[in-house]
Design a protein around this motif. Structure first.
Motif, PDB file in Angstrom:
ATOM      1  N   VAL A 176      48.304  10.987  44.635  1.00 42.62           N
ATOM      2  CA  VAL A 176      47.683   9.787  45.189  1.00 42.62           C
ATOM      3  C   VAL A 176      46.584  10.251  46.122  1.00 42.62           C
ATOM      4  O   VAL A 176      46.850  10.954  47.095  1.00 42.62           O
ATOM      5  N   GLU A 177      45.351   9.906  45.811  1.00 43.22           N
ATOM      6  CA  GLU A 177      44.257  10.271  46.713  1.00 43.22           C
ATOM      7  C   GLU A 177      44.116   9.198  47.788  1.00 43.22           C
ATOM      8  O   GLU A 177      44.469   8.042  47.565  1.00 43.22           O
ATOM      9  N   GLY A 178      43.573   9.600  48.916  1.00 42.34           N
ATOM     10  CA  GLY A 178      43.333   8.594  49.936  1.00 42.34           C
ATOM     11  C   GLY A 178      43.215   9.195  51.315  1.00 42.34           C
ATOM     12  O   GLY A 178      43.432  10.395  51.510  1.00 42.34           O
ATOM     13  N   ALA A 179      42.884   8.315  52.268  1.00 39.26           N
ATOM     14  CA  ALA A 179      42.716   8.750  53.654  1.00 39.26           C
ATOM     15  C   ALA A 179      43.824   8.119  54.500  1.00 39.26           C
ATOM     16  O   ALA A 179      44.964   8.013  54.045  1.00 39.26           O
ATOM     17  N   VAL A 180      43.472   7.679  55.699  1.00 40.84           N
ATOM     18  CA  VAL A 180      44.505   7.222  56.637  1.00 40.84           C
ATOM     19  C   VAL A 180      45.272   5.998  56.111  1.00 40.84           C
ATOM     20  O   VAL A 180      46.501   5.979  56.125  1.00 40.84           O
ATOM     21  N   ALA A 181      44.544   4.982  55.618  1.00 39.54           N
ATOM     22  CA  ALA A 181      45.221   3.745  55.194  1.00 39.54           C
ATOM     23  C   ALA A 181      46.205   4.029  54.062  1.00 39.54           C
ATOM     24  O   ALA A 181      47.349   3.544  54.083  1.00 39.54           O
ATOM     25  N   GLU A 182      45.765   4.840  53.102  1.00 41.06           N
ATOM     26  CA  GLU A 182      46.629   5.148  51.955  1.00 41.06           C
ATOM     27  C   GLU A 182      47.833   5.972  52.401  1.00 41.06           C
ATOM     28  O   GLU A 182      48.963   5.750  51.958  1.00 41.06           O
ATOM     29  N   THR A 183      47.586   6.946  53.293  1.00 41.74           N
ATOM     30  CA  THR A 183      48.697   7.787  53.766  1.00 41.74           C
ATOM     31  C   THR A 183      49.684   6.941  54.567  1.00 41.74           C
ATOM     32  O   THR A 183      50.903   7.097  54.425  1.00 41.74           O
ATOM     33  N   ALA A 184      49.127   6.035  55.375  1.00 41.27           N
ATOM     34  CA  ALA A 184      50.006   5.170  56.180  1.00 41.27           C
ATOM     35  C   ALA A 184      50.890   4.326  55.255  1.00 41.27           C
ATOM     36  O   ALA A 184      52.089   4.144  55.524  1.00 41.27           O
ATOM     37  N   ALA A 185      50.306   3.819  54.156  1.00 41.20           N
ATOM     38  CA  ALA A 185      51.091   3.002  53.214  1.00 41.20           C
ATOM     39  C   ALA A 185      52.181   3.848  52.562  1.00 41.20           C
ATOM     40  O   ALA A 185      53.325   3.392  52.391  1.00 41.20           O
ATOM     41  N   LEU A 186      51.841   5.073  52.225  1.00 44.51           N
ATOM     42  CA  LEU A 186      52.857   5.962  51.637  1.00 44.51           C
ATOM     43  C   LEU A 186      53.963   6.230  52.654  1.00 44.51           C
ATOM     44  O   LEU A 186      55.159   6.250  52.313  1.00 44.51           O
ATOM     45  N   LEU A 187      53.557   6.428  53.907  1.00 42.88           N
ATOM     46  CA  LEU A 187      54.549   6.772  54.941  1.00 42.88           C
ATOM     47  C   LEU A 187      55.527   5.634  55.228  1.00 42.88           C
ATOM     48  O   LEU A 187      56.599   5.863  55.786  1.00 42.88           O
ATOM     49  N   GLN A 188      55.141   4.425  54.856  1.00 44.14           N
ATOM     50  CA  GLN A 188      56.080   3.304  55.076  1.00 44.14           C
ATOM     51  C   GLN A 188      57.234   3.324  54.081  1.00 44.14           C
ATOM     52  O   GLN A 188      58.257   2.680  54.288  1.00 44.14           O
ATOM     53  N   GLN A 189      57.050   4.038  52.967  1.00 44.44           N
ATOM     54  CA  GLN A 189      58.100   4.055  51.927  1.00 44.44           C
ATOM     55  C   GLN A 189      59.218   5.009  52.341  1.00 44.44           C
ATOM     56  O   GLN A 189      59.045   5.867  53.186  1.00 44.44           O
ATOM     57  N   LYS A 190      60.333   4.848  51.631  1.00 45.11           N
ATOM     58  CA  LYS A 190      61.437   5.774  51.905  1.00 45.11           C
ATOM     59  C   LYS A 190      61.303   6.976  50.977  1.00 45.11           C
ATOM     60  O   LYS A 190      61.206   6.839  49.764  1.00 45.11           O
ATOM     61  N   TRP A 191      61.274   8.158  51.564  1.00 47.08           N
ATOM     62  CA  TRP A 191      61.231   9.418  50.807  1.00 47.08           C
ATOM     63  C   TRP A 191      62.473  10.223  51.171  1.00 47.08           C
ATOM     64  O   TRP A 191      63.136   9.936  52.170  1.00 47.08           O
ATOM     65  N   ASP A 192      62.727  11.252  50.384  1.00 50.56           N
ATOM     66  CA  ASP A 192      63.898  12.077  50.702  1.00 50.56           C
ATOM     67  C   ASP A 192      63.524  13.302  51.521  1.00 50.56           C
ATOM     68  O   ASP A 192      64.384  13.943  52.118  1.00 50.56           O
ATOM     69  N   LYS A 193      62.253  13.627  51.535  1.00 58.00           N
ATOM     70  CA  LYS A 193      61.715  14.609  52.485  1.00 58.00           C
ATOM     71  C   LYS A 193      60.204  14.439  52.504  1.00 58.00           C
ATOM     72  O   LYS A 193      59.592  14.124  51.474  1.00 58.00           O
ATOM     73  N   ILE A 194      59.630  14.637  53.670  1.00 57.02           N
ATOM     74  CA  ILE A 194      58.171  14.608  53.774  1.00 57.02           C
ATOM     75  C   ILE A 194      57.712  15.993  54.217  1.00 57.02           C
ATOM     76  O   ILE A 194      58.233  16.531  55.212  1.00 57.02           O
ATOM     77  N   CYS A 195      56.790  16.546  53.452  1.00 52.32           N
ATOM     78  CA  CYS A 195      56.206  17.839  53.819  1.00 52.32           C
ATOM     79  C   CYS A 195      54.773  17.565  54.226  1.00 52.32           C
ATOM     80  O   CYS A 195      53.980  17.115  53.402  1.00 52.32           O
ATOM     81  N   TYR A 196      54.472  17.796  55.479  1.00 51.47           N
ATOM     82  CA  TYR A 196      53.131  17.495  55.982  1.00 51.47           C
ATOM     83  C   TYR A 196      52.459  18.771  56.485  1.00 51.47           C
ATOM     84  O   TYR A 196      53.057  19.528  57.256  1.00 51.47           O
ATOM     85  N   THR A 197      51.231  18.994  56.067  1.00 51.16           N
ATOM     86  CA  THR A 197      50.435  20.108  56.603  1.00 51.16           C
ATOM     87  C   THR A 197      49.217  19.528  57.303  1.00 51.16           C
ATOM     88  O   THR A 197      48.467  18.756  56.692  1.00 51.16           O
TER      89      THR A 197
END
Ligand code: NAD
Length: 486
Positions: A176-197
């Protein structure tokens, strides 16, 4: 933003994407060894077939020299993928664990199970390596993955989206490409792990979002990685290795590039002369023209670096370089000597081609200087003194330490890579990636024989004595309790 797919992603599609991947994971498809290895082999195929496309994308995003693109991105990924393919079967085998008297008779093992759906948010400076390497780990561990590359490297982000869509199993691996808005929308979902660099400010945003769902995080952050240089070194070798880790890694735009040097007052002039001489040999008299130096990624980062360099507190401290070309976003390798400790350049992560040097009477003073700041992602020491090497390793808290070189620990696939404190949490690479994206499930097997009555009510003194004897591990005590001897 780069590709057509990117425009096709709307932040409101985030729940749909997360839902589709969760469904795919629930189908069990990603768990088989065959699926995992076929996807890893596909990554190798992408790297083989599209080496030139990646090199061109990196040139467009960062003017990255082909040599650095190949060695630090493509070759690193090939090695990572091959090493994972070679060892994956072994990693997947449950690990036998010892059991104790209290559960006799039983056997136990540790089963590595995939976590589920992983969100990987990566950074711009090594856009392929920092995106694909965690994907390798997540797939190896049997997960579905959503990758969100950095919008700051648009050509690389677009190429990643295109290639992964074309080659990978998109029911389980999505970009999924995107900047802050797209990342923020992804971050609202439930994931089983988030790997952030990326940087610590956004790391906090990621952790806050993860906390809502109790999602674990792997945070690969940065910091000010120091280089301590003793006076007893092979100066020629030390100089080359400092330059390779600083300007030879994306012109200093690397998380483990040397951020600043600490050396003694007496030795500093020799070190500066040596750095100047080798820098000229490597990048010529006009480094702004050199094809072997990356440019600064964008005008925001250029302005940020200029603020560090032009601060009043460090005026007159530049002993080499300082040239810049705002139009081309180029900054020459720049060395500053004896900068004040409270200057911006000494309090913020530099992440660019500026290298301040601070001087001390004795190298041992560096311990307090380093340990009084946030824990760095890497710490480097150049010395021939064995005692100092040991002291440094035991005294300095950092994500990783290298003695007599810089940055190369990243290439040792048997080592965990990650930060500590402000430089991050968790680690990955090689087997550590497999572990980072697995849950270690504790499993105990029992049979129906020997169902000891001692654990069941009615609770009696005799049963308690027997249990105490069992916990104590004394055979005599167990016999006493069994036969009711006091
Ligand atoms: P960046 O600007 O590419 O940001 C990283 C990611 O965060 C991007 O995908 C971006 O879209 C996302 N993002 C940005 N703002 C956001 C917000 N408000 N909400 C949600 N998501 C957001 O990269 P950066 O932060 O400039 O990267 C540089 C930093 O990363 C440095 O501190 C460096 O040391 C660190 N770094 C660490 C590693 C490592 O492996 N430990 C590697 C590379 C860089």
């Amino acid at each position: 933003m780069g590709s057509e797919e990117a425009n096709a992603f709307d932040a409101k599609d985030a729940p749909k994407i997360a839902g589709e991947l969760r469904e795919s994971f629930a189908s069990g498809k990603t768990r088989s060894y065959e699926w995992r290895t076929s996807q890893l082999k596909t990554i190798l195929k992408i790297l083989d077939n599209h080496e030139q496309d990646m090199i061109l994308a990196l040139r467009s995003d960062l003017s990255k020299p082909e040599m650095e693109s190949y060695i630090q991105e493509i070759a690193m990924l090939k090695n990572s993928c091959k090493a994972t393919l070679k060892s994956l079967k072994g990693w997947m085998v449950p690990e036998k664990a010892k059991t104790s008297m209290t559960t006799f008779p039983s056997s136990a093992e540790i089963v590595s199970e995939p976590l589920g759906v992983i969100l990987i948010i990566s950074a711009w400076n090594y856009p392929f390596y920092l995106s694909i390497d965690p994907v390798i780990g997540a797939i190896a561990a049997g997960n579905a993955v959503v990758l969100k590359p950095s919008e700051v490297s648009p050509a690389s982000s677009a190429l990643l989206a295109k290639l992964l869509k074309e080659y990978m199993d998109t029911s389980c691996v999505r970009v999924v490409e995107g900047a802050v808005a797209e990342t923020a929308a992804l971050l609202q979902q439930k994931w089983d792990k988030i790997c952030y660099t990326g940087n610590g400010r956004v790391g906090r945003i990621v952790m806050e979002a993860a906390a809502k769902h109790l999602t674990p995080v792997l945070l690969e952050l940065g910091g000010k990685s120091p280089v301590v240089v003793d006076s007893d070194v092979n100066l020629k070798v030390a100089t080359r290795r400092i330059i390779a880790g600083k300007w030879g890694c994306n012109n200093g735009q690397a998380c483990i590039s040397p951020d600043y040097i600490i050396t003694t007052k007496d030795f500093a002039p020799k070190l500066v002369d040596s750095l100047k001489e080798v820098l000229e040999k490597f990048y010529g008299k006009n480094p702004l023209e050199s094809k072997d130096l990356s440019r600064i990624v964008n005008s925001n980062h250029f302005a940020r670096l200029m603020k560090l360099l032009d601060e009043e507190k460090v005026s007159g401290k530049v002993v080499h370089g300082g040239e810049r070309n705002e139009t081309d976003l180029k900054i020459a390798p720049t060395i500053l000597l004896d900068v004040p400790r409270d200057s911006l350049i000494m309090t913020e992560e530099i992440f660019g081609p500026l290298l301040p040097i601070i001087t001390v009477e004795k190298v041992e003073e560096s311990y307090d200087i380093i340990n009084s700041g946030p824990k760095p992602l890497a710490a480097y020491l150049f010395t021939s003194n064995e005692k100092l090497k040991k002291q440094f390793v035991m005294t300095i808290s950092a994500g990783g330490v290298v003695v007599n070189d810089t940055t190369i620990h990243l290439a040792v696939v048997t080592l965990p890579f990650g930060g500590v404190g402000e430089s991050g949490m968790g680690a990955y690479h090689g087997k550590f990636s497999f572990e980072a994206f697995s849950h270690k499930k504790a499993v105990v097997y029992r049979s129906f024989v020997a169902d000891a009555a001692v654990r069941y009510p009615p609770y009696t003194k005799g049963k308690l004595s027997l249990l105490k004897a069992l916990v104590g591990g004394s055979i005599l005590g167990i016999i006493r309790a069994l036969f009711g001897w006091s």
